[in-house]
Scaffold this motif. Sequence first.
Motif, short mmCIF file in Angstrom:
data_model
loop_
_atom_site.label_atom_id
_atom_site.label_comp_id
_atom_site.label_asym_id
_atom_site.label_seq_id
_atom_site.Cartn_x
_atom_site.Cartn_y
_atom_site.Cartn_z
N ALA A 1 0.80 -1.08 -0.14
CA ALA A 1 -0.02 0.02 0.03
C ALA A 1 0.96 1.15 -0.04
CB ALA A 1 -0.81 -0.05 1.35
N PHE A 2 1.85 1.20 0.85
CA PHE A 2 2.80 2.39 0.91
C PHE A 2 3.39 2.57 -0.69
CE2 PHE A 2 7.06 4.18 1.36
CZ PHE A 2 6.78 5.48 2.01
N ALA A 3 3.95 1.50 -0.96
CA ALA A 3 4.88 1.66 -2.26
C ALA A 3 3.60 1.89 -3.48
CB ALA A 3 5.35 0.12 -2.85
N ASN A 4 2.39 1.53 -3.50
CA ASN A 4 1.41 1.95 -4.65
C ASN A 4 1.27 3.44 -4.35
OD1 ASN A 4 1.86 -0.66 -5.72
ND2 ASN A 4 -0.06 -1.37 -4.38
N ALA A 5 0.85 3.87 -3.15
CA ALA A 5 0.49 5.22 -2.99
C ALA A 5 1.73 6.04 -3.38
CB ALA A 5 0.12 5.45 -1.62
N PHE A 6 3.01 5.71 -2.96
CA PHE A 6 4.10 6.55 -3.29
C PHE A 6 4.40 6.74 -4.59
CE2 PHE A 6 8.58 7.47 -3.95
CZ PHE A 6 8.88 8.50 -2.89
N SER A 7 4.39 5.84 -5.31
CA SER A 7 4.66 5.74 -6.93
C SER A 7 3.58 6.46 -7.52
CB SER A 7 4.78 4.34 -7.38
OG SER A 7 3.63 3.50 -7.32
N GLY A 8 2.16 6.13 -6.89
CA GLY A 8 1.02 6.81 -7.71
C GLY A 8 0.92 8.25 -7.45
N THR A 9 1.72 8.96 -6.25
CA THR A 9 1.69 10.29 -6.25
C THR A 9 2.72 10.83 -6.96
OG1 THR A 9 0.82 9.96 -3.74
CG2 THR A 9 1.70 12.08 -4.67
N VAL A 10 3.75 10.18 -7.13
CA VAL A 10 4.92 10.63 -7.88
C VAL A 10 4.52 10.76 -9.38
CG1 VAL A 10 7.04 10.06 -9.02
CG2 VAL A 10 6.92 9.73 -6.50
N THR A 11 3.94 9.78 -9.87
CA THR A 11 3.41 9.71 -11.28
C THR A 11 2.41 10.65 -11.56
OG1 THR A 11 3.74 7.24 -11.42
CG2 THR A 11 2.25 8.11 -13.02
N TRP A 12 1.40 10.82 -10.81
CA TRP A 12 0.31 12.09 -10.93
C TRP A 12 1.04 13.23 -10.96
CZ3 TRP A 12 -4.42 11.76 -12.41
CH2 TRP A 12 -5.40 13.06 -12.36
N THR A 13 1.90 13.72 -9.95
CA THR A 13 2.62 14.72 -9.86
C THR A 13 3.33 15.26 -11.28
OG1 THR A 13 2.89 14.74 -7.65
CG2 THR A 13 4.24 16.26 -8.57
N TRP A 14 4.19 14.12 -11.83
CA TRP A 14 4.95 14.26 -12.82
C TRP A 14 3.94 14.49 -14.29
CZ3 TRP A 14 9.16 15.95 -14.44
CH2 TRP A 14 9.77 15.61 -15.87
N GLU B 1 -0.62 16.33 -18.54
CA GLU B 1 -1.36 14.98 -18.93
C GLU B 1 -2.46 14.56 -17.90
OE1 GLU B 1 1.62 12.20 -19.18
OE2 GLU B 1 2.86 13.02 -20.93
N VAL B 2 -3.00 15.74 -17.19
CA VAL B 2 -3.98 15.34 -16.22
C VAL B 2 -5.02 16.49 -16.64
CG1 VAL B 2 -2.70 14.41 -14.46
CG2 VAL B 2 -3.25 16.76 -14.58
N PRO B 3 -6.31 16.13 -16.37
CA PRO B 3 -7.40 17.14 -16.49
C PRO B 3 -7.07 18.60 -15.80
CG PRO B 3 -8.51 15.13 -15.98
CD PRO B 3 -6.91 15.03 -15.70
N TRP B 4 -7.32 19.63 -16.40
CA TRP B 4 -6.91 20.78 -15.96
C TRP B 4 -7.49 21.34 -14.62
CZ3 TRP B 4 -10.45 24.43 -14.54
CH2 TRP B 4 -11.78 24.27 -14.91
N TYR B 5 -8.60 20.65 -14.26
CA TYR B 5 -9.36 21.05 -13.03
C TYR B 5 -8.76 20.19 -12.05
CZ TYR B 5 -11.96 17.01 -14.98
OH TYR B 5 -12.43 15.92 -15.50
#
Length: 304
Positions: free
Chosen positions: A7-20, A26-30
């Motif tokens: 859970a820690f690894a998935n959340a960490f990598s997911g947040t990194v990916t979303w931020t990048w 590459e994410v919706p403007w809102y």
Amino acid sequence: MEKYLDAFANAFSGTVTWTWKSILFEVPWYTNYFWGLVAISLVVWLLEIAFPWRKNQAIFRRDFWLDAFYMFFNFFIFAIVISGVYKMLEVLFKDLGITAKSLAIVDISAWPMWAQLLSFFIVLDFVQWFTHVLLHKFPVLWNFHKVHHSVKEMGFAAHLRYHWMENILYKPLKVFGVMILGGFEPEQAYIVHFAAISIGHLNHANIKLTWGPLKYVFNNPVMHLYHHAYTLPKGSFGVNFGISLSLWDYIFKTNYVPEDSGTIELGFPGDEDFPQDFIHQNLYGFSKPKKRERIPGARLNPRG
């Protein structure tokens, strides 16, 4: 234990990916809080330049770049680091039978969207107001909150200058607020989040704005400047705790605006010994305060 680490690894990598992806548009403007923060910051900074309240304050005021770093550190870097921890706690609570609806007082999911957003905004703002009061009232918490009050010249970027430990306190209490609303965050909650960033930036900006009669509802730069005043009313541990809304201060009698020149001294007694760099400021809260430091309001007259 393995599922917690996953859970820690998935959340960490997911947040990194979303931020990048946010940085790359590459994410919706809102939901792009990275460029949203940049855009709001530039707009408010331009307003400071065009309509300065304290006209002798430099455009690149004292600690401008330090505060700018704090903005991105607290909003993104620390969020990435802590995301895994929060996910582990979420899994733990689930295993203990504690769900998002465990503390629900009302379920707003069936309400009209405007009512959902308004309720979400008001409840979360009250939770933050209450948390802010705690940060001033209890010495162990005030020791961390001093980072925010070490600002000596006010500007928009000071909004997000705070010790990372404040995230540890604010986040769970905000989650508690969401749980009260049935564990539900409105689909268009990004409107509330962007509004809160904008109001917070304006409240710290070098702009004289009071909102007229709406000052009794919305926080404003004049009111918030006195929150940062070096000299507070005798016996007070703080005033004007409002985040987005000022109405809590008027309701609970913590409002205080004796004048509006904008020339008051900012800080707190003993701030001349407070660290000036990011690293030592964020280590400061874990050390024992020096004996000569005093609580807010202990001094009746400003320095010098």
